[in-house]
Design a protein around this motif. Sequence first.
Motif, PDB file in Angstrom:
ATOM      1  N   SER A   2      -3.565 -13.603  -9.392  1.00  0.00           N
ATOM      2  CA  SER A   2      -2.891 -13.233 -10.211  1.00  0.00           C
ATOM      3  C   SER A   2      -2.264 -13.753 -11.443  1.00  0.00           C
ATOM      4  CB  SER A   2      -1.514 -12.499  -9.445  1.00  0.00           C
ATOM      5  OG  SER A   2      -0.631 -12.128 -10.282  1.00  0.00           O
TER       6      SER A   2
ATOM      7  N   LYS B  19      -5.606  -5.477   2.803  1.00  0.00           N
ATOM      8  CA  LYS B  19      -5.141  -6.550   1.804  1.00  0.00           C
ATOM      9  C   LYS B  19      -4.307  -7.436   2.222  1.00  0.00           C
ATOM     10  CE  LYS B  19      -4.013  -6.008  -3.091  1.00  0.00           C
ATOM     11  NZ  LYS B  19      -3.549  -5.028  -4.209  1.00  0.00           N
ATOM     12  N   TYR B  20      -4.282  -8.483   1.774  1.00  0.00           N
ATOM     13  CA  TYR B  20      -3.553  -9.442   2.231  1.00  0.00           C
ATOM     14  C   TYR B  20      -3.084 -10.300   0.710  1.00  0.00           C
ATOM     15  CZ  TYR B  20      -4.588  -8.987   7.138  1.00  0.00           C
ATOM     16  OH  TYR B  20      -4.810  -8.352   8.182  1.00  0.00           O
ATOM     17  N   GLU B  21      -1.794 -10.727   0.792  1.00  0.00           N
ATOM     18  CA  GLU B  21      -1.243 -11.431  -0.596  1.00  0.00           C
ATOM     19  C   GLU B  21      -0.838 -12.918   0.122  1.00  0.00           C
ATOM     20  OE1 GLU B  21       2.732 -11.532  -3.023  1.00  0.00           O
ATOM     21  OE2 GLU B  21       1.835  -9.798  -3.020  1.00  0.00           O
TER      22      GLU B  21
END
Length: 65
Positions: free
Chosen positions: A32, A3-5
Amino acid sequence: MKKYEVIVEDANAAELTALLQKLPYVKDVRESDTPIDPYTLAAEKSLAEDWLMEDDDELQKMYGK
């Protein structure tokens, strides 16, 4: 899976979302609702840096700290 932000300016959000959805290996794209303050990002980056001087680091190694 990983998972990457990714943080982008509001003006580029739609472009990035469209690009990510076209990639065959991207499983999900979520946005988000939490607004991000640029000062918070700068603080997080600053906290992640190593603030010890090389000399101080060597002293800590010598004295077992």
